[in-house]
Scaffold this motif. Sequence first.
Motif, PDB file in Angstrom:
ATOM      1  N   THR A 142       3.150  15.064 -14.606  1.00  0.00           N
ATOM      2  CA  THR A 142       1.954  15.218 -13.765  1.00  0.00           C
ATOM      3  C   THR A 142       0.910  13.995 -14.178  1.00  0.00           C
ATOM      4  N   ILE A 143       0.921  13.566 -15.472  1.00  0.00           N
ATOM      5  CA  ILE A 143      -0.006  12.181 -15.744  1.00  0.00           C
ATOM      6  C   ILE A 143       0.614  11.020 -14.746  1.00  0.00           C
ATOM      7  N   VAL A 144       2.182  11.070 -14.817  1.00  0.00           N
ATOM      8  CA  VAL A 144       2.518   9.814 -14.016  1.00  0.00           C
ATOM      9  C   VAL A 144       2.335  10.088 -12.476  1.00  0.00           C
ATOM     10  N   TRP A 145       2.676  11.262 -12.172  1.00  0.00           N
ATOM     11  CA  TRP A 145       2.627  11.439 -10.690  1.00  0.00           C
ATOM     12  C   TRP A 145       1.042  11.328 -10.311  1.00  0.00           C
ATOM     13  N   SER A 146       0.084  11.297 -11.041  1.00  0.00           N
ATOM     14  CA  SER A 146      -1.381  11.466 -10.540  1.00  0.00           C
ATOM     15  C   SER A 146      -1.669  10.019 -10.382  1.00  0.00           C
ATOM     16  N   CYS A 147      -0.694   9.095 -10.812  1.00  0.00           N
ATOM     17  CA  CYS A 147      -0.982   7.478 -10.119  1.00  0.00           C
ATOM     18  C   CYS A 147      -1.152   7.639  -8.875  1.00  0.00           C
ATOM     19  N   GLY A 148      -0.328   8.265  -8.157  1.00  0.00           N
ATOM     20  CA  GLY A 148       0.063   8.471  -6.564  1.00  0.00           C
ATOM     21  C   GLY A 148      -1.588   8.858  -5.982  1.00  0.00           C
ATOM     22  N   PRO A 149      -2.160   9.977  -6.394  1.00  0.00           N
ATOM     23  CA  PRO A 149      -3.339  10.502  -5.727  1.00  0.00           C
ATOM     24  C   PRO A 149      -4.298   9.522  -6.293  1.00  0.00           C
ATOM     25  N   ILE A 150      -4.199   8.679  -7.544  1.00  0.00           N
ATOM     26  CA  ILE A 150      -5.402   7.902  -7.853  1.00  0.00           C
ATOM     27  C   ILE A 150      -5.458   6.562  -7.152  1.00  0.00           C
ATOM     28  N   LEU A 151      -4.155   5.987  -7.157  1.00  0.00           N
ATOM     29  CA  LEU A 151      -3.946   4.627  -6.360  1.00  0.00           C
ATOM     30  C   LEU A 151      -3.875   4.541  -5.071  1.00  0.00           C
ATOM     31  N   ALA A 152      -3.258   5.527  -4.364  1.00  0.00           N
ATOM     32  CA  ALA A 152      -3.051   5.695  -2.896  1.00  0.00           C
ATOM     33  C   ALA A 152      -4.092   5.628  -2.006  1.00  0.00           C
ATOM     34  N   PRO A 153      -5.114   6.496  -2.024  1.00  0.00           N
ATOM     35  CA  PRO A 153      -6.072   6.630  -1.081  1.00  0.00           C
ATOM     36  C   PRO A 153      -7.088   5.206  -1.190  1.00  0.00           C
ATOM     37  N   PHE A 154      -7.140   4.802  -2.762  1.00  0.00           N
ATOM     38  CA  PHE A 154      -8.098   3.407  -2.848  1.00  0.00           C
ATOM     39  C   PHE A 154      -7.287   2.307  -2.088  1.00  0.00           C
ATOM     40  N   LEU A 155      -6.037   2.139  -2.465  1.00  0.00           N
ATOM     41  CA  LEU A 155      -5.292   0.981  -1.347  1.00  0.00           C
ATOM     42  C   LEU A 155      -5.325   1.352  -0.015  1.00  0.00           C
ATOM     43  N   GLY A 156      -5.285   2.519   0.371  1.00  0.00           N
ATOM     44  CA  GLY A 156      -5.257   2.945   1.669  1.00  0.00           C
ATOM     45  C   GLY A 156      -6.648   2.701   2.307  1.00  0.00           C
ATOM     46  N   GLY A 157      -7.698   2.829   1.549  1.00  0.00           N
ATOM     47  CA  GLY A 157      -8.976   2.394   2.206  1.00  0.00           C
ATOM     48  C   GLY A 157      -9.105   0.881   2.272  1.00  0.00           C
ATOM     49  N   TYR A 158      -8.533  -0.129   1.624  1.00  0.00           N
ATOM     50  CA  TYR A 158      -8.486  -1.386   2.102  1.00  0.00           C
ATOM     51  C   TYR A 158      -7.640  -1.702   2.930  1.00  0.00           C
ATOM     52  N   LEU A 159      -6.478  -1.059   2.996  1.00  0.00           N
ATOM     53  CA  LEU A 159      -5.495  -1.441   4.040  1.00  0.00           C
ATOM     54  C   LEU A 159      -6.036  -1.061   5.369  1.00  0.00           C
ATOM     55  N   GLU A 160      -6.870   0.024   5.654  1.00  0.00           N
ATOM     56  CA  GLU A 160      -7.695   0.408   6.640  1.00  0.00           C
ATOM     57  C   GLU A 160      -8.608  -0.652   7.060  1.00  0.00           C
ATOM     58  N   LYS A 161      -9.371  -1.022   5.971  1.00  0.00           N
ATOM     59  CA  LYS A 161     -10.465  -2.067   6.608  1.00  0.00           C
ATOM     60  C   LYS A 161      -9.649  -3.416   6.834  1.00  0.00           C
ATOM     61  N   LEU A 162      -8.848  -3.668   5.942  1.00  0.00           N
ATOM     62  CA  LEU A 162      -8.076  -5.231   6.452  1.00  0.00           C
ATOM     63  C   LEU A 162      -7.242  -5.025   7.569  1.00  0.00           C
ATOM     64  N   PHE A 163      -6.705  -4.159   8.028  1.00  0.00           N
ATOM     65  CA  PHE A 163      -5.612  -3.646   9.170  1.00  0.00           C
ATOM     66  C   PHE A 163      -6.139  -2.800  10.019  1.00  0.00           C
ATOM     67  N   ASN A 164      -5.165  -1.803   9.788  1.00  0.00           N
ATOM     68  CA  ASN A 164      -5.553  -0.311  10.393  1.00  0.00           C
ATOM     69  C   ASN A 164      -4.643   0.613   9.785  1.00  0.00           C
ATOM     70  N   TRP A 165      -4.812   1.988  10.374  1.00  0.00           N
ATOM     71  CA  TRP A 165      -3.975   2.790   9.664  1.00  0.00           C
ATOM     72  C   TRP A 165      -2.598   2.921   9.446  1.00  0.00           C
ATOM     73  N   HIS A 166      -2.121   2.060  10.564  1.00  0.00           N
ATOM     74  CA  HIS A 166      -0.573   1.663  10.574  1.00  0.00           C
ATOM     75  C   HIS A 166      -0.039   1.079   9.249  1.00  0.00           C
ATOM     76  N   ALA A 167      -1.098   0.016   8.370  1.00  0.00           N
ATOM     77  CA  ALA A 167      -0.498  -0.614   7.366  1.00  0.00           C
ATOM     78  C   ALA A 167      -0.407   0.380   6.074  1.00  0.00           C
ATOM     79  N   ASN A 168      -0.801   1.594   6.466  1.00  0.00           N
ATOM     80  CA  ASN A 168      -0.474   2.441   5.015  1.00  0.00           C
ATOM     81  C   ASN A 168       0.933   2.922   5.250  1.00  0.00           C
ATOM     82  N   PHE A 169       1.805   3.137   6.468  1.00  0.00           N
ATOM     83  CA  PHE A 169       2.986   3.405   6.567  1.00  0.00           C
ATOM     84  C   PHE A 169       4.016   2.332   6.424  1.00  0.00           C
ATOM     85  N   TYR A 170       3.443   1.099   6.725  1.00  0.00           N
ATOM     86  CA  TYR A 170       4.292  -0.092   6.372  1.00  0.00           C
ATOM     87  C   TYR A 170       4.521  -0.215   4.668  1.00  0.00           C
TER      88      TYR A 170
END
Length: 401
Positions: A142-170
């Motif tokens: 659960t500790i390692v798995w939590s890296c996903g919820p920690i990093l994913a939205p943080f990265l997704g927020g910047y991908l959204e700002k720099l590109f669009n929501w499609h970049a998340n799925f790329y």
Amino acid sequence: MLKEASEKRIRLVTIMAFISIPLSGFVTDIYLPSFPSMAKGMQVSEKDIQITLTSYLLSYGICQLFVGNILDNIGRYRPKLVALFFLIISSLLITMTDSIFLICLLRILQGAAVSVLVVATRAIFVDIYDAEKVKHYLSYFTIVWSCGPILAPFLGGYLEKLFNWHANFYFLAFYAGAIFIFELFFSGESLPEKKKVSFSENIKLYQMMLKNRIFMLGIFILGLSYSIVMLFNITGPFIIENTFHFTPVVIGYCTLILGFSWMIGGFIGKKRISLGFNSRILQPVIIQLVLIASLIAVSYFAQSLYITIPFAFFIHICSGILFTSFFTTSMLYFPKNAGTAGGLMGGLVYIITSLTSFIISVSGNVSEQKDLGWRYLIIASLLFGIILIMSKTLKKEKAEN
């Protein structure tokens, strides 16, 4: 056969397994900061966007009920490769459509693919390590798995700002592709002996597990603990952007902070694993209820992002403590059928989570801090009730023995 592989290769496979564990969190959370922009861009309601997440969670949960048994029968290696391939293709297809219906269907496919990956990865540790090492590694899951919820939205927020929501799925396609290449060239089958498929024996196995009251109560506690975290994930982006008027990047930072709270809870839960039931379980859930009640009370006087996030941070720590405590003990109940037990446990946890997510989605807009607080309270109250039932059950079993 990995069981007979060199120590170096097993170490490499173990490291890669831990690298792949956060993938399920990324598939779930990376596009959360894009929820409001997806709703505006597709001209659909908040509920429709939230349903894409519910579709994934429900598929992920249901498939795990059957995947574990299948993997115990046919092995782990080839199903993982097929699952990774479908995850890559589905992620790319999502970027090519604006149909919410098609996205939901593709998210269902992703839920099935990720269920294979997660159950197979969990089972690999049971296949190649002894009981003590398995317990050691599982406590880090659960500790390692939590890296996903920690990093994913943080990265997704910047991908959204720099590109669009499609970049998340790329990004998801790239992540799954990297794991696929490693599995293809360096990994292998870990199941020592494949079992013959017997429908009647499988039914008996599931019945035995479902009749184990402690095992089942633990699953409900896991599901409701994670539901508290998912509550913020599906409602928080809309509150932060539409009510508090912050950007997707801020949403990413907020979910980054709350991801750390889940990880902190995991570390605390691991340290407290040897404590008695009251100290290990009852204390965190009581503290959580007090925090939620305080959040609701404060909400009637002041609403601010700087109030919501600190309260949610400590509420989620309590959930992380509970989840880690029950995940480790539940996975070790049936070591001879690790794939089946892990699949049943994971499946029911995510079915519970998806049902609570769906109820939240259709219960009306969660647009204010107090709306979030009241929904926190409902889930935490159910969690507290089940924990009390488990406490009584354990005392009864101890007295009988």
